[in-house]
Design an enzyme around this catalytic site. Structure first.
Site, PDB file in Angstrom:
ATOM      1  N   ARG A  91       0.932  -1.534  -0.374  1.00 39.38           N
ATOM      2  CA  ARG A  91      -0.042   0.324   0.155  1.00 39.38           C
ATOM      3  C   ARG A  91       0.910   1.242   0.212  1.00 39.38           C
ATOM      4  NH1 ARG A  91      -3.371  -2.149  -1.838  1.00 39.38           N
ATOM      5  NH2 ARG A  91      -5.956  -2.797  -0.883  1.00 39.38           N
ATOM      6  N   HIS A 134       0.067  -1.042 -10.135  1.00 41.39           N
ATOM      7  CA  HIS A 134      -0.474  -1.551  -9.028  1.00 41.39           C
ATOM      8  C   HIS A 134      -1.448  -2.968  -9.984  1.00 41.39           C
ATOM      9  CE1 HIS A 134      -3.043  -1.534  -4.759  1.00 41.39           C
ATOM     10  NE2 HIS A 134      -3.091  -2.995  -6.214  1.00 41.39           N
TER      11      HIS A 134
END
Ligand code: GLV
Length: 313
Positions: free
Chosen positions: A223, A277
């Site tokens: 993250r 991502h």
């Protein structure tokens, strides 16, 4: 049971879930609120506050991803409704491959060779043996644990860190603040697989980066908010002349704001590799099996492993 699905591809999820749960009525979130009727369960990835607040009868939510940060931060998340998240569901092996690539990128000097190629410079470097290249994995949840095991199986010494003590074969496990600094001082590549919670935000900062050995590298498939970005940039050294700082390089897949804004200084930094991502896209088949099993168990009142909203995972 009546289930509302909200994802990037509602129809694919609805069709596949209906096949697995013929006893249920599965509706896409595109059905207008006035035509939805009473919804028992929500299976969703990043639902809006508007959608959540329009579902007053929810008995449970299944998060269609591993990270629950977005859901837990949603102001309309109803208190007391159990949340279940995907656990691994095929993501761990994909992320393990991403991390394998990243570790080899630094251990076999692909970062240096990319730089040398720009300058038409031919210079092989001596290989540091895998056994001398310790890798640290922060976060030993369903994904972190499998990644740590995969890297250890490849022959690298692996250290793992978690909030509470854990024991894993072939992994030197550490926990707590002291354990974190013990790990940091020993690893040449640090991998971030922690959830984004108030306790982990900014865990990679000037202090923790300085605790890594000179020339260490960072891989973040976890993250974005785990990293204090100015501290990372300072540790990497000058972006203009490419002079190395304390940190050799970073491979980053997650960012506080996604897509990464065009004006982010990370894009142009010669020691940073950026991916959008993509380290662990959810494999639909395995995720659907897990979602169907969870919904069936919840509807029968059977125990399910729920997210702890205080801990944030
Ligand atoms: C993706 O980032 C996920 O949390 O599943």
């Amino acid at each position: 049971m009546r289930v509302l699905v909200h994802s990037n591809d509602d129809n694919a999820w609805c069709d596949a879930l209906s096949q697995r749960l013929p006893e249920a009525e599965i509706l896409p979130s595109s059905v207008p609120a006035t035509q939805r009727g009473k919804i028992d369960y929500l299976a969703a990835w990043q639902p809006s506050a508007e959608l959540l607040s329009a579902l007053p009868d929810l008995k449970g939510i299944v998060n269609l991803g591993a990270g629950v940060d977005a859901l837990l931060n949603n102001p309309a998340l109803p208190g007391g409704v159990p949340v279940v998240k995907l656990r691994d569901a095929g993501m761990a092996r994909l992320i393990a491959d991403y991390v394998r690539y990243g570790v080899l990128h630094f251990q076999r000097d692909f970062d240096r060779y990319a730089c040398q190629q720009q300058n038409r410079h031919w210079q092989p470097h001596e290989v540091v043996d895998k056994t001398d290249w310790a890798v640290g994995v922060l976060g030993l949840g369903a994904i972190g644990r499998k990644v740590a095991e995969a890297i250890a199986a490849d022959g690298f010494p692996v250290h793992g860190w978690s909030r509470s003590p854990k024991q894993l074969d072939n992994i030197a496990c550490h926990h707590g603040e002291d354990g974190l600094f013990t790990l940091l001082s020993q690893v040449r590549t640090l991998v971030l697989l922690l959830p984004d919670t108030p306790a982990t935000r900014g865990i990679i900062n000037a202090n923790t980066l300085a605790a890594l050995p000179q020339g260490a590298s960072l891989i973040n498939p976890g993250r974005g908010p785990l990293i204090d970005e100015p501290a990372l940039l300072a540790a990497l050294g000058s972006a203009k002349n490419g002079t190395q700082g304390h940190l050799r390089g970073a491979l980053l897949d997650a960012f506080p704001v996604e897509p990464l804004p065009e004006d982010s200084p990370l894009w142009q930094h010669p020691r940073i590799r950026i991916t959008p991502h993509m380290s662990g896209p959810t494999p639909l088949g395995e995720a659907l099996d897990q979602v169907a099993d969870t919904l069936r168990a919840m509807s029968r009142g059977e125990p399910v492993e729920t997210v702890d909203p205080e801990a944030g995972y």
